[in-house]
Design a protein around this motif. Structure first.
Motif, short mmCIF file in Angstrom:
data_model
loop_
_atom_site.label_atom_id
_atom_site.label_comp_id
_atom_site.label_asym_id
_atom_site.label_seq_id
_atom_site.Cartn_x
_atom_site.Cartn_y
_atom_site.Cartn_z
N SER A 36 0.40 -1.37 -0.53
CA SER A 36 0.75 0.41 -0.02
C SER A 36 0.94 0.88 -0.10
O SER A 36 -0.29 2.75 -0.10
CB SER A 36 -1.07 -0.22 1.09
N ARG A 38 2.79 1.88 -1.55
CA ARG A 38 2.47 2.55 -3.19
C ARG A 38 2.23 2.60 -4.41
O ARG A 38 1.62 3.13 -5.25
CB ARG A 38 3.57 0.79 -3.76
N VAL A 39 0.79 2.65 -3.00
CA VAL A 39 -0.90 2.78 -3.97
C VAL A 39 -0.53 4.45 -4.97
O VAL A 39 -0.88 4.52 -6.24
CB VAL A 39 -1.29 3.52 -2.80
N ARG A 41 1.52 5.06 -6.07
CA ARG A 41 2.46 5.56 -7.47
C ARG A 41 1.61 5.32 -8.41
O ARG A 41 2.07 6.54 -10.03
CB ARG A 41 2.94 4.04 -8.15
N HIS A 42 0.33 5.40 -8.48
CA HIS A 42 -0.28 5.09 -9.84
C HIS A 42 -1.50 6.52 -9.74
O HIS A 42 -1.94 6.68 -10.75
CB HIS A 42 -1.26 3.96 -10.74
N GLY A 44 -3.16 9.95 -9.90
CA GLY A 44 -3.71 11.23 -10.70
C GLY A 44 -2.83 11.22 -12.11
O GLY A 44 -3.77 9.88 -12.85
N VAL A 190 3.73 10.31 -8.73
CA VAL A 190 3.81 8.84 -9.66
C VAL A 190 4.61 9.36 -10.67
O VAL A 190 5.42 9.41 -11.32
CB VAL A 190 1.93 9.46 -10.26
N ASN A 191 5.30 7.82 -11.30
CA ASN A 191 6.30 7.29 -12.03
C ASN A 191 5.46 7.22 -13.01
O ASN A 191 4.49 6.62 -13.31
CB ASN A 191 6.26 5.78 -11.61
N PRO A 192 5.66 8.31 -13.86
CA PRO A 192 5.09 8.08 -15.82
C PRO A 192 5.38 7.19 -16.26
O PRO A 192 5.19 7.66 -17.71
CB PRO A 192 6.21 9.89 -16.01
N ASN B 144 4.92 0.88 -15.48
CA ASN B 144 6.03 1.97 -15.30
C ASN B 144 6.06 0.95 -13.55
O ASN B 144 7.44 1.88 -13.43
CB ASN B 144 5.16 2.97 -14.76
N ARG B 155 -5.68 0.36 -17.14
CA ARG B 155 -4.69 0.45 -16.00
C ARG B 155 -5.19 0.58 -15.09
O ARG B 155 -6.19 1.69 -14.04
CB ARG B 155 -3.65 1.16 -15.99
N HIS B 156 -5.45 -0.41 -13.63
CA HIS B 156 -5.65 -0.45 -12.71
C HIS B 156 -4.60 0.52 -11.78
O HIS B 156 -3.66 0.49 -11.61
CB HIS B 156 -5.85 -1.85 -12.12
N ASP B 157 -5.32 1.84 -11.42
CA ASP B 157 -4.28 2.71 -10.56
C ASP B 157 -4.26 2.77 -8.63
O ASP B 157 -3.09 3.40 -8.31
CB ASP B 157 -4.57 4.11 -11.11
N GLY B 158 -5.07 1.85 -8.80
CA GLY B 158 -4.84 1.99 -7.22
C GLY B 158 -4.25 0.78 -6.74
O GLY B 158 -3.30 0.05 -7.30
N GLY B 159 -4.42 0.25 -5.22
CA GLY B 159 -2.69 -0.92 -5.04
C GLY B 159 -3.51 -2.00 -5.70
O GLY B 159 -4.14 -2.62 -6.12
N TYR B 160 -2.16 -2.65 -4.53
CA TYR B 160 -3.01 -4.61 -5.24
C TYR B 160 -2.64 -4.91 -2.95
O TYR B 160 -2.84 -6.51 -4.22
CB TYR B 160 -1.79 -4.43 -6.25
N GLY B 161 -3.43 -4.71 -2.92
CA GLY B 161 -3.59 -5.60 -1.36
C GLY B 161 -5.56 -5.60 -2.10
O GLY B 161 -6.13 -5.85 -3.33
N GLU B 164 -8.44 -3.54 -2.14
CA GLU B 164 -7.87 -2.55 -3.52
C GLU B 164 -8.40 -3.45 -4.56
O GLU B 164 -9.02 -2.38 -5.71
CB GLU B 164 -6.58 -1.61 -3.53
#
Lengths: 221, 177
Positions: A36, A38-39, A41-42, A44, A190-192, B144, B155-161, B164
């Protein structure tokens, strides 16, 4: 906690080579706070130049600069004239997101070079920090130190974040004549990714086949 | 919004029915600890939604960071050619903490795969092209880092727990319904 172990074939629990399958998945799952982390990260927006869109845009001349790439080696952007350059500003060595971003770009170096482009990373970290970071991660491209005066180059490109004292996560693709053809500012967390860079390079006309490989070998940090 | 540029085809390793309302695609690296964390989560979700979800795994090895990731991906492809992609996939993740080259051969042995043939296939990088094609399809789709998930191509931009990822999937299911 429901875990997937029920789906495993029983004979794989422990094989004759002593490979044990995880029995206590709770241990693994207990570490999910890592995930979490790293949540963000994506999170935005990704398309276009978003908020804080005061970074230099297409058509602008890329400001020249000279920075250290190693403790005893300096490099100027103008040395790249005649080749394409991907300028990747990032906030800090060692932070997880940058690590991912730079690791991805490192992996994509052959693809970037196929498209005639050199990759240069820029952050405000010092040369020794860059050196340790690059060695630890096996990076094969130059990391430049925007260290003194701090953030001067990032400021020139419009991506210095005064409040945090770091470079924003900005990408610039610069053509053979030193003109910016594409730029993108990603939210700090956010890693682009690399899709925008590759799309931009492919939109440019065929690369002038400069001797990118041997030239870049010189520039490895 | 990043979308999957290469749709799931018969070239992919797929679990679940083709007409499932949800397709989950993972870009993963066998040596990436975050993928290791996501592995049991995906397993649990696939078990929970059995029959209603299709899952495809594509390789995204970051070889400079993970020296065994490429070999592990090629081993999985080799197993796939013998109809054992998923058992190998599972074994690799379940033994990720002790991943090694001899260990990969041991896993092949445990699955009854011909180890000499595997050695030759790895030596000749027979599956390197397939792995690279997966990798580039991910890069062009906006992957990325690993793991990256796409739910019905987005693309799933949330977490992977579990909560989510499950929430993202349920949302896609409702959109389909």
């Amino acid at each position: 906690m429901r875990m997937g172990s029920a789906a495993l074939e029983p004979q794989f629990r422990r094989d004759r080579f002593g490979f044990l399958l995880r029995q206590g998945e709770t241990g693994q799952f207990g570490a999910s706070s890592l995930a979490s982390d790293r949540v963000a990260r994506h999170a935005g927006p990704r398309e276009g130049n978003n908020q804080m869109a005061d970074i230099l845009g297409p058509g602008a001349k890329a400001p020249d600069f000279t920075l250290n790439v190693t403790p005893d080696q300096r490099l100027s952007l103008s040395e790249f004239l005649g080749r394409r350059v991907i300028l990747a500003f990032y906030p800090a060595d060692w932070s997880p997101v940058c690590g991912d971003q730079m690791a991805l770009y490192n992996q994509l170096l052959p693809e970037f070079r196929r498209l005639g482009a050199e990759l240069v990373g820029v952050s405000v970290d010092g040369v020794w920090c860059h050196q340790a970071f690059a060695q630890h991660r096996n990076f094969h491209f130059a990391l430049m130190s925007d260290f003194e005066p701090k953030g001067e180059v990032a400021s020139a490109y419009g991506c210095y974040r005064q409040q945090e004292g770091v470079a924003g996560r900005a990408l610039f693709v610069i053509d053979e004549k030193g003109v910016i053809v594409w730029s993108y500012l990603s939210p700090l967390a956010v890693n682009p990714g690399a899709d925008g860079i590759l799309d931009a390079l492919e939109r440019m006309s065929g690369p002038e086949k400069a001797d990118v490989d041997s030239a870049s070998a010189r520039n490895v940090a | 919004m990043s979308t999957l540029r290469v749709p799931v085809t018969s070239l992919d390793h797929v679990q679940g029915p083709e007409d499932a309302p949800v397709t989950l695609v993972e870009y993963g690296d066998y040596q990436c600890p975050y993928c290791g964390l996501a592995y049991p989560v995906v397993k649990a979700i696939l078990a929970q939604l059995q029959g209603r979800i299709r899952f495809a795994f594509r390789h995204f090895p970051l070889t400079e960071a993970h020296p065994l990731a490429e070999t592990a991906a090629e081993v999985a492809e080799f197993a796939g050619e013998h109809g054992k992609f998923w058992p190998m996939h599972d074994l690799i993740y379940e033994n990720q903490h002790r991943l090694s080259l001899p260990g990969l051969f041991a896993l092949a042995g445990a699955l009854g795969l011909p180890q000499v043939e595997m050695r030759d296939a790895l030596g000749a990088h027979r599956y390197a092209g397939k792995v690279q094609a997966d990798f580039m399809s991910g890069v062009r789709s906006g992957v990325n880092g690993t793991p990256s998930f796409f739910i019905n191509g987005v693309r799933h931009d949330g977490g992977y727990g579990y909560p989510e990822l499950m929430a993202g999937i349920e949302q896609a299911m409702m959109a389909e319904a």
